[in-house]
Design a protein around this motif. Sequence first.
Motif, PDB file in Angstrom:
ATOM      1  N   GLU A  78     -20.274 -33.760  61.679  1.00  0.00           N
ATOM      2  CA  GLU A  78     -19.231 -33.654  61.425  1.00  0.00           C
ATOM      3  C   GLU A  78     -18.860 -33.873  63.263  1.00  0.00           C
ATOM      4  O   GLU A  78     -18.868 -32.892  64.227  1.00  0.00           O
ATOM      5  CB  GLU A  78     -18.832 -32.451  60.796  1.00  0.00           C
ATOM      6  CG  GLU A  78     -16.657 -32.664  60.744  1.00  0.00           C
ATOM      7  CD  GLU A  78     -16.428 -31.857  59.870  1.00  0.00           C
ATOM      8  OE1 GLU A  78     -16.949 -30.307  60.340  1.00  0.00           O
ATOM      9  OE2 GLU A  78     -15.395 -31.985  60.168  1.00  0.00           O
TER      10      GLU A  78
ATOM     11  N   ASN B 283     -12.255 -34.480  65.158  1.00  0.00           N
ATOM     12  CA  ASN B 283     -11.606 -35.455  64.700  1.00  0.00           C
ATOM     13  C   ASN B 283     -11.625 -35.956  63.392  1.00  0.00           C
ATOM     14  O   ASN B 283     -10.942 -36.915  62.498  1.00  0.00           O
ATOM     15  CB  ASN B 283     -11.796 -36.943  64.712  1.00  0.00           C
ATOM     16  CG  ASN B 283     -11.253 -37.223  66.468  1.00  0.00           C
ATOM     17  OD1 ASN B 283     -10.779 -36.494  67.159  1.00  0.00           O
ATOM     18  ND2 ASN B 283     -12.426 -37.974  67.574  1.00  0.00           N
ATOM     19  N   ALA B 284     -11.915 -34.324  62.451  1.00  0.00           N
ATOM     20  CA  ALA B 284     -12.161 -34.522  60.884  1.00  0.00           C
ATOM     21  C   ALA B 284     -13.080 -35.890  60.834  1.00  0.00           C
ATOM     22  O   ALA B 284     -12.532 -36.020  59.329  1.00  0.00           O
ATOM     23  CB  ALA B 284     -10.829 -34.605  60.692  1.00  0.00           C
ATOM     24  N   THR B 285     -13.947 -36.180  61.252  1.00  0.00           N
ATOM     25  CA  THR B 285     -14.955 -36.952  60.400  1.00  0.00           C
ATOM     26  C   THR B 285     -16.431 -37.348  60.467  1.00  0.00           C
ATOM     27  O   THR B 285     -16.040 -36.506  61.343  1.00  0.00           O
ATOM     28  CB  THR B 285     -14.616 -38.410  61.829  1.00  0.00           C
ATOM     29  OG1 THR B 285     -13.083 -38.459  62.602  1.00  0.00           O
ATOM     30  CG2 THR B 285     -15.461 -39.844  61.231  1.00  0.00           C
ATOM     31  N   ALA B 286     -17.277 -37.484  58.941  1.00  0.00           N
ATOM     32  CA  ALA B 286     -17.757 -37.710  59.173  1.00  0.00           C
ATOM     33  C   ALA B 286     -18.710 -38.488  59.434  1.00  0.00           C
ATOM     34  O   ALA B 286     -19.039 -39.568  59.102  1.00  0.00           O
ATOM     35  CB  ALA B 286     -18.419 -36.721  57.514  1.00  0.00           C
ATOM     36  N   PHE B 287     -20.300 -38.426  59.363  1.00  0.00           N
ATOM     37  CA  PHE B 287     -20.844 -39.743  59.591  1.00  0.00           C
ATOM     38  C   PHE B 287     -22.317 -38.893  59.191  1.00  0.00           C
ATOM     39  O   PHE B 287     -22.968 -37.907  60.119  1.00  0.00           O
ATOM     40  CB  PHE B 287     -21.258 -39.610  61.733  1.00  0.00           C
ATOM     41  CG  PHE B 287     -19.989 -39.974  62.462  1.00  0.00           C
ATOM     42  CD1 PHE B 287     -19.510 -39.092  62.545  1.00  0.00           C
ATOM     43  CD2 PHE B 287     -19.875 -41.372  62.856  1.00  0.00           C
ATOM     44  CE1 PHE B 287     -18.507 -39.047  62.959  1.00  0.00           C
ATOM     45  CE2 PHE B 287     -18.366 -41.246  63.359  1.00  0.00           C
ATOM     46  CZ  PHE B 287     -17.557 -40.550  63.089  1.00  0.00           C
TER      47      PHE B 287
ATOM     48  N   SER C  20     -16.190 -36.338  52.784  1.00  0.00           N
ATOM     49  CA  SER C  20     -16.069 -36.373  54.906  1.00  0.00           C
ATOM     50  C   SER C  20     -15.925 -34.908  55.229  1.00  0.00           C
ATOM     51  O   SER C  20     -16.183 -34.201  54.997  1.00  0.00           O
ATOM     52  CB  SER C  20     -14.607 -37.328  54.128  1.00  0.00           C
ATOM     53  OG  SER C  20     -13.940 -36.203  53.078  1.00  0.00           O
ATOM     54  N   GLY C  21     -14.856 -35.403  56.371  1.00  0.00           N
ATOM     55  CA  GLY C  21     -14.967 -34.087  57.288  1.00  0.00           C
ATOM     56  C   GLY C  21     -13.436 -33.564  56.752  1.00  0.00           C
ATOM     57  O   GLY C  21     -12.455 -34.065  55.777  1.00  0.00           O
ATOM     58  N   GLY C  22     -12.810 -32.648  58.175  1.00  0.00           N
ATOM     59  CA  GLY C  22     -11.581 -32.733  57.679  1.00  0.00           C
ATOM     60  C   GLY C  22     -11.436 -30.691  57.178  1.00  0.00           C
ATOM     61  O   GLY C  22     -12.406 -29.943  56.668  1.00  0.00           O
TER      62      GLY C  22
ATOM     63  N   PRO D  72     -13.148 -42.585  66.025  1.00  0.00           N
ATOM     64  CA  PRO D  72     -12.372 -41.250  65.457  1.00  0.00           C
ATOM     65  C   PRO D  72     -11.001 -41.855  65.380  1.00  0.00           C
ATOM     66  O   PRO D  72     -10.114 -41.614  64.800  1.00  0.00           O
ATOM     67  CB  PRO D  72     -13.210 -40.235  64.914  1.00  0.00           C
ATOM     68  CG  PRO D  72     -14.574 -40.806  64.811  1.00  0.00           C
ATOM     69  CD  PRO D  72     -14.212 -42.034  66.247  1.00  0.00           C
TER      70      PRO D  72
ATOM     71  N   ASN E 239      -5.583 -35.275  56.890  1.00  0.00           N
ATOM     72  CA  ASN E 239      -6.641 -35.690  56.834  1.00  0.00           C
ATOM     73  C   ASN E 239      -8.186 -35.625  57.120  1.00  0.00           C
ATOM     74  O   ASN E 239      -8.424 -35.034  57.640  1.00  0.00           O
ATOM     75  CB  ASN E 239      -6.381 -36.621  58.487  1.00  0.00           C
ATOM     76  CG  ASN E 239      -5.328 -37.994  58.118  1.00  0.00           C
ATOM     77  OD1 ASN E 239      -4.589 -37.878  57.084  1.00  0.00           O
ATOM     78  ND2 ASN E 239      -4.083 -37.101  59.188  1.00  0.00           N
ATOM     79  N   ALA E 240      -8.656 -36.576  56.663  1.00  0.00           N
ATOM     80  CA  ALA E 240     -10.011 -36.421  56.452  1.00  0.00           C
ATOM     81  C   ALA E 240     -10.300 -37.954  56.509  1.00  0.00           C
ATOM     82  O   ALA E 240      -9.982 -38.851  56.134  1.00  0.00           O
ATOM     83  CB  ALA E 240     -10.788 -35.802  55.502  1.00  0.00           C
ATOM     84  N   GLN E 241     -11.406 -37.835  57.014  1.00  0.00           N
ATOM     85  CA  GLN E 241     -12.449 -39.120  57.985  1.00  0.00           C
ATOM     86  C   GLN E 241     -14.032 -39.533  57.679  1.00  0.00           C
ATOM     87  O   GLN E 241     -14.093 -38.510  57.447  1.00  0.00           O
ATOM     88  CB  GLN E 241     -12.053 -39.917  59.470  1.00  0.00           C
ATOM     89  CG  GLN E 241     -10.619 -40.221  59.316  1.00  0.00           C
ATOM     90  CD  GLN E 241     -10.205 -41.008  60.754  1.00  0.00           C
ATOM     91  OE1 GLN E 241      -9.084 -41.154  61.001  1.00  0.00           O
ATOM     92  NE2 GLN E 241     -11.180 -40.395  61.937  1.00  0.00           N
ATOM     93  N   SER E 242     -14.355 -40.339  57.226  1.00  0.00           N
ATOM     94  CA  SER E 242     -16.306 -40.997  57.145  1.00  0.00           C
ATOM     95  C   SER E 242     -15.854 -41.828  58.335  1.00  0.00           C
ATOM     96  O   SER E 242     -14.801 -43.159  58.195  1.00  0.00           O
ATOM     97  CB  SER E 242     -16.461 -41.092  55.755  1.00  0.00           C
ATOM     98  OG  SER E 242     -16.716 -39.633  54.871  1.00  0.00           O
ATOM     99  N   PHE E 243     -17.319 -42.491  59.357  1.00  0.00           N
ATOM    100  CA  PHE E 243     -17.374 -43.717  59.684  1.00  0.00           C
ATOM    101  C   PHE E 243     -19.048 -43.777  59.191  1.00  0.00           C
ATOM    102  O   PHE E 243     -19.433 -43.152  59.098  1.00  0.00           O
ATOM    103  CB  PHE E 243     -17.108 -43.318  60.700  1.00  0.00           C
ATOM    104  CG  PHE E 243     -16.061 -44.005  62.341  1.00  0.00           C
ATOM    105  CD1 PHE E 243     -15.055 -43.601  61.096  1.00  0.00           C
ATOM    106  CD2 PHE E 243     -16.016 -44.330  62.905  1.00  0.00           C
ATOM    107  CE1 PHE E 243     -13.790 -43.937  62.019  1.00  0.00           C
ATOM    108  CE2 PHE E 243     -15.545 -44.614  63.573  1.00  0.00           C
ATOM    109  CZ  PHE E 243     -13.455 -44.383  63.085  1.00  0.00           C
TER     110      PHE E 243
END
Lengths: 152, 283
Positions: free
Chosen positions: A84, A87-91, B72-74, B124, B163-167
């Motif tokens: 993670e 940027n609050a982003t998980a990969f 997801s993250g965040g 991101p 917010n939370a994201q996944s890439f």
Amino acid sequence: MNIIKTGIQQTLIKSSLSNSKVGIRAFCTHYSEELEWVKLSDDNKIATVGLSSFGAKRLGKINYVELPKEHRKCRSEEKFGVVESTNATAFGLYAPVSGEVLEINDKLKADPGLLNSDPANNWMVKFKVSKPEEFKKLMDSRQYKKFVKWYR
Amino acid sequence: MIRLLRLNKFPILKQLQIEEALYRAPNSGNWIIINNGTPEPIVIVGISGRADKLVNLDEVESRGIQTMKRFSGGGTVVADENTLFSSILLEFETLKQLFPTLSAISSSSSSSTLPSINDGNIYPKDIMNWSANSFYKHVFHEQIDFSLQENDYAFGKLKFGGNAQSFSKHKFLHHTSFLYDFKDDHMMACLKQPDKIPEYRRNRDHLSFLCKLKDRYQSKDHIINNLLKTINNLPTSPSIKEVTLEEAEQFLSNPHPKSNQLFDYNLKSWKDITNEYNPIKNI
């Protein structure tokens, strides 16, 4: 007889980050489409996996790394972990080759930023390879440079 | 084409299971999911969340509230029927078709608030900026103080959306919890002050840092209507197809890694979710 083969000198390097005594072929780094680097040991039995510098850059500042438990078996392209970024982003992290997890880099749990500061020298996972032929599907440096150029 | 799924009081736990299935499935296409509330209060932490560090577990358990970890993250939220959920799952190619004029500004500039595509790569931070400046700014167009503060949507310095994201290689998921209203008591009692807090938050406790959309909008329907208008006015006018829950649920049957988990208060650990979407397999 000149023991240095044309183009490539094979050198055994003991990883400075591990007590493992498995030699790593220094000049044969390959890459997966998931932005990981992979080095295969001379006996084709151990694959050391890390995050490529482009991968680290794309993720941004990494603040969390989750790696698999030792002895877990993974198929090629199976998700084995997650990182993670701030940027609050998980990969997802995906196994580049099939195998069994031999060792994980415990330092990354306490300091995930090592993957940003020195991705080339901070491996994530070592696999006992079950299908060495899968290594051929990975990209060499030249192919990877082209791949990264067009990466979305 | 973008598939639009509208839900009302649908359990967020199941919504996240669907979202993970859509996210992990190759060729699932583009989706926007809107859910007007979740029927029961639930604490949701991000993938890296340590339940014991973020949640007052004894308090949450005594109130009969579940705690889940999403894929997801965040950060962490206490969600309930007054939380609006909005999720955008887009292929990068689609994003570039919708917004072909995005300028190539270095995404490493932390002061940049403009969406950017850097040398064909999308980072991101670019998606976070894009979501605020090219999408939700229009949803909340009545509010001149709408802004993106680090990873949060805020009015001034008061957060109303997390917010939370996944890439992945081909697509991204950006999902948001909007606080139309919340129980002050739940927020203060259930959540701890996290170790890592956004800089703009400073040392404010939850109630001093958050605000409620109901203080600016008379109804959730008003916001949902704004959201639908923004979707229908996307640049290049992509086709928007409203779909049923069943169409989304079909993707659950694709084998995929499942990272959403529930906290087991007895075992004090995360466990895989077992429900109709992920039944126990007969051995």
